[in-house]
Design a protein around this motif. Structure first.
Motif, mmCIF file in Angstrom:
data_model
loop_
_atom_site.group_PDB
_atom_site.id
_atom_site.type_symbol
_atom_site.label_atom_id
_atom_site.label_comp_id
_atom_site.label_asym_id
_atom_site.label_seq_id
_atom_site.Cartn_x
_atom_site.Cartn_y
_atom_site.Cartn_z
ATOM 1 N N MET A 213 1.393 -1.337 0.324
ATOM 2 C CA MET A 213 -0.049 -0.171 -0.189
ATOM 3 C C MET A 213 1.024 1.647 0.186
ATOM 4 O O MET A 213 0.057 2.626 0.013
ATOM 5 N N LEU A 214 2.248 1.122 0.618
ATOM 6 C CA LEU A 214 3.356 2.438 0.643
ATOM 7 C C LEU A 214 4.049 2.700 -1.211
ATOM 8 O O LEU A 214 4.302 3.580 -1.103
ATOM 9 N N VAL A 215 4.209 1.571 -1.349
ATOM 10 C CA VAL A 215 5.311 1.753 -2.912
ATOM 11 C C VAL A 215 4.110 2.521 -4.161
ATOM 12 O O VAL A 215 5.478 3.661 -4.375
ATOM 13 N N PRO A 216 3.615 2.548 -3.925
ATOM 14 C CA PRO A 216 2.313 3.379 -4.958
ATOM 15 C C PRO A 216 2.506 5.706 -4.508
ATOM 16 O O PRO A 216 3.060 6.072 -5.411
ATOM 17 N N ASN A 217 2.484 5.109 -2.967
ATOM 18 C CA ASN A 217 2.536 6.898 -2.573
ATOM 19 C C ASN A 217 3.922 7.007 -2.608
ATOM 20 O O ASN A 217 4.053 7.756 -2.221
ATOM 21 N N PHE A 218 5.284 6.375 -2.674
ATOM 22 C CA PHE A 218 6.513 6.710 -2.355
ATOM 23 C C PHE A 218 6.639 7.069 -4.506
ATOM 24 O O PHE A 218 7.254 8.062 -4.183
ATOM 25 N N ASP B 156 3.400 9.382 -13.008
ATOM 26 C CA ASP B 156 2.296 9.970 -12.899
ATOM 27 C C ASP B 156 1.906 8.932 -13.303
ATOM 28 O O ASP B 156 0.994 8.469 -12.967
ATOM 29 N N GLY B 157 2.613 8.081 -14.264
ATOM 30 C CA GLY B 157 1.712 7.135 -15.363
ATOM 31 C C GLY B 157 1.884 5.697 -14.308
ATOM 32 O O GLY B 157 1.328 4.765 -14.656
ATOM 33 N N LEU B 158 3.183 5.685 -13.984
ATOM 34 C CA LEU B 158 4.008 4.526 -13.255
ATOM 35 C C LEU B 158 2.589 4.424 -11.929
ATOM 36 O O LEU B 158 2.457 2.933 -11.659
ATOM 37 N N ASP B 159 2.370 4.851 -10.832
ATOM 38 C CA ASP B 159 2.226 5.071 -9.670
ATOM 39 C C ASP B 159 0.566 4.657 -9.688
ATOM 40 O O ASP B 159 0.570 3.224 -8.914
ATOM 41 N N GLY B 160 -0.367 5.151 -10.750
ATOM 42 C CA GLY B 160 -1.394 4.015 -10.904
ATOM 43 C C GLY B 160 -1.742 2.914 -10.912
ATOM 44 O O GLY B 160 -2.225 1.611 -10.988
ATOM 45 N N ARG B 161 -0.411 2.651 -12.374
ATOM 46 C CA ARG B 161 -1.105 0.947 -12.893
ATOM 47 C C ARG B 161 0.283 0.007 -11.763
ATOM 48 O O ARG B 161 -0.372 -1.138 -11.594
ATOM 49 N N VAL B 162 1.593 0.547 -10.568
ATOM 50 C CA VAL B 162 2.059 -0.425 -10.537
ATOM 51 C C VAL B 162 0.793 -0.489 -8.835
ATOM 52 O O VAL B 162 0.239 -1.376 -8.656
ATOM 53 N N ALA B 163 -0.246 0.548 -8.538
ATOM 54 C CA ALA B 163 -0.702 0.312 -7.496
ATOM 55 C C ALA B 163 -2.003 -1.017 -7.763
ATOM 56 O O ALA B 163 -2.127 -1.826 -7.621
ATOM 57 N N MET C 124 -1.362 -3.189 -10.094
ATOM 58 C CA MET C 124 -0.914 -4.717 -10.780
ATOM 59 C C MET C 124 -0.281 -5.469 -8.890
ATOM 60 O O MET C 124 -0.460 -6.903 -8.699
ATOM 61 N N ILE C 125 -0.056 -4.568 -8.015
ATOM 62 C CA ILE C 125 0.246 -4.665 -6.742
ATOM 63 C C ILE C 125 -0.975 -4.947 -5.711
ATOM 64 O O ILE C 125 -0.335 -4.647 -4.429
ATOM 65 N N LYS C 126 -2.554 -4.429 -6.565
ATOM 66 C CA LYS C 126 -3.498 -4.193 -5.697
ATOM 67 C C LYS C 126 -3.356 -3.598 -4.309
ATOM 68 O O LYS C 126 -3.145 -3.778 -2.918
ATOM 69 N N GLY C 127 -2.296 -2.519 -4.439
ATOM 70 C CA GLY C 127 -1.694 -1.374 -3.365
ATOM 71 C C GLY C 127 -3.457 0.302 -4.030
ATOM 72 O O GLY C 127 -2.780 1.118 -3.433
ATOM 73 N N GLN C 128 -4.138 -0.253 -4.180
ATOM 74 C CA GLN C 128 -5.184 1.147 -3.831
ATOM 75 C C GLN C 128 -5.476 1.791 -3.092
ATOM 76 O O GLN C 128 -5.958 1.110 -2.319
ATOM 77 N N SER C 129 -5.390 3.201 -2.798
ATOM 78 C CA SER C 129 -5.631 3.275 -1.809
ATOM 79 C C SER C 129 -7.238 4.804 -1.820
ATOM 80 O O SER C 129 -6.302 5.368 -2.966
ATOM 81 N N LYS C 130 -7.853 5.083 -0.606
ATOM 82 C CA LYS C 130 -8.045 6.710 -0.883
ATOM 83 C C LYS C 130 -7.021 7.798 -0.836
ATOM 84 O O LYS C 130 -7.277 8.879 -1.255
#
Length: 289
Positions: free
Chosen positions: A13-18, A53-60, A62-68
């Motif tokens: 959950m932290l990787v996309p935020n990083f 910006d194009g990577l963070d959403g796709r990474v989230a 792929m690893i199921k790291g989406q969050s509000k």
């Protein structure tokens, strides 16, 4: 009183935020570099922020790291990187020659980026949107608008004389209007995320070739990419209009076949066709909807 204990947060959950925070650092660094007159590095920082910006959403996804929290942080990053930073870069590059008029143009672009992001967040889960509308953005996306609005700077890096400051201001306002407009822009979400086995090597070669071109000839690639993007905007509008008309026809006449040459299931199965008595036309079909 017992202290409230929170559950541990998974690392995924932290990787996309990083990645999003790294993009914000790139945008803020671009602003600093523009104030110091190092425009090439400032523009490169904006391009790097767009890639992140194009990577963070796709990474989230792929690893199921989406969050509000991640969605809100991504909106803040987009406003800073693709609204505030490009406007300030243009102001420090040339728009300051127009004094207050140039500053107003830069502010309008930054505000348009914020409004564009706010509208996207407000209408993201709109239940009244047709199904095909998911393949289109409403207005030019903020990252694409930030890359396109810097086109005069790319051309100046190629040795082309700078345009008049008034022309740069009008171009900045034009991109700002496209960002807050209702123009349908193809999003590319319909493109599948899976690659056929026989296309894996060609895709790898194409990606490596594009990255090599971008590193070797960055201003040429960004200039042509921005021009091609702007020229293809009418294609997205026409595609949206055609699909909208098709959906309206199917809603008005739900029993109409989807394609002119579609065969009935009985004919495909080879069963004999049974003649059906022709009914009289029903005048109720002509009522307005």
């Amino acid at each position: 009183m017992r202290r409230r204990r929170f559950r541990p947060i998974p690392v995924r959950m932290l990787v996309p935020n990083f990645i999003t925070l790294l993009a914000i650092c790139a945008g803020l660094t671009a602003i600093r570099l523009s104030t110091e007159g190092r425009m090439e590095l400032a523009v490169a920082a904006i391009v790097f922020a767009a890639v992140l910006d194009g990577l963070d959403g796709r990474v989230a996804r792929m690893i199921k790291g989406q969050s509000k929290f991640g969605a809100e942080l991504d909106s803040l990053a987009d406003f800073v990187n693709f609204g505030v930073a490009p406007g300030l870069i243009l102001y420090f590059w040339q728009l300051h020659d127009l004094s207050n008029v140039g500053w107003i143009a830069a502010m309008i672009f930054a505000i348009s980026g914020g409004l564009r992001l706010a509208r996207f967040n407000a209408t993201m889960n709109d239940p009244n949107k047709p199904a095909f509308a998911a393949n289109f953005f409403t207005g030019v996306p903020a990252p694409a608008g930030a890359i396109a609005v810097l086109l005069p700077i790319y051309l100046s890096f190629l040795g082309i004389p700078q345009p008049p400051a008034v022309l740069t201001a009008f171009y900045t306002l034009l991109i700002a209007i496209l960002m807050v407009s209702r123009l349908p822009v193809f999003s590319g979400k319909a493109v599948g995320m899976r690659v056929q086995p026989e296309l894996v090597l060609p895709v790898f070669v194409s990606v490596v070739f594009f990255i090599a071109l971008l590193i070797s000839y960055p201003w040429v690639v960004l200039s042509f990419g921005s021009i091609i993007f702007l020229l293809t905007l009418p294609i997205g509008w026409k595609s949206y209009r055609d699909q909208d008309l098709k959906a309206a026809v199917q809603e008005t006449f739900p029993d109409a076949p989807s394609s002119a040459g579609a065969a009935s299931p009985s004919a495909e199965a080879g069963s004999p066709t049974i003649p059906v008595r022709q009914r009289k036309p029903d005048n109720r079909l002509s009522r307005p909807h």
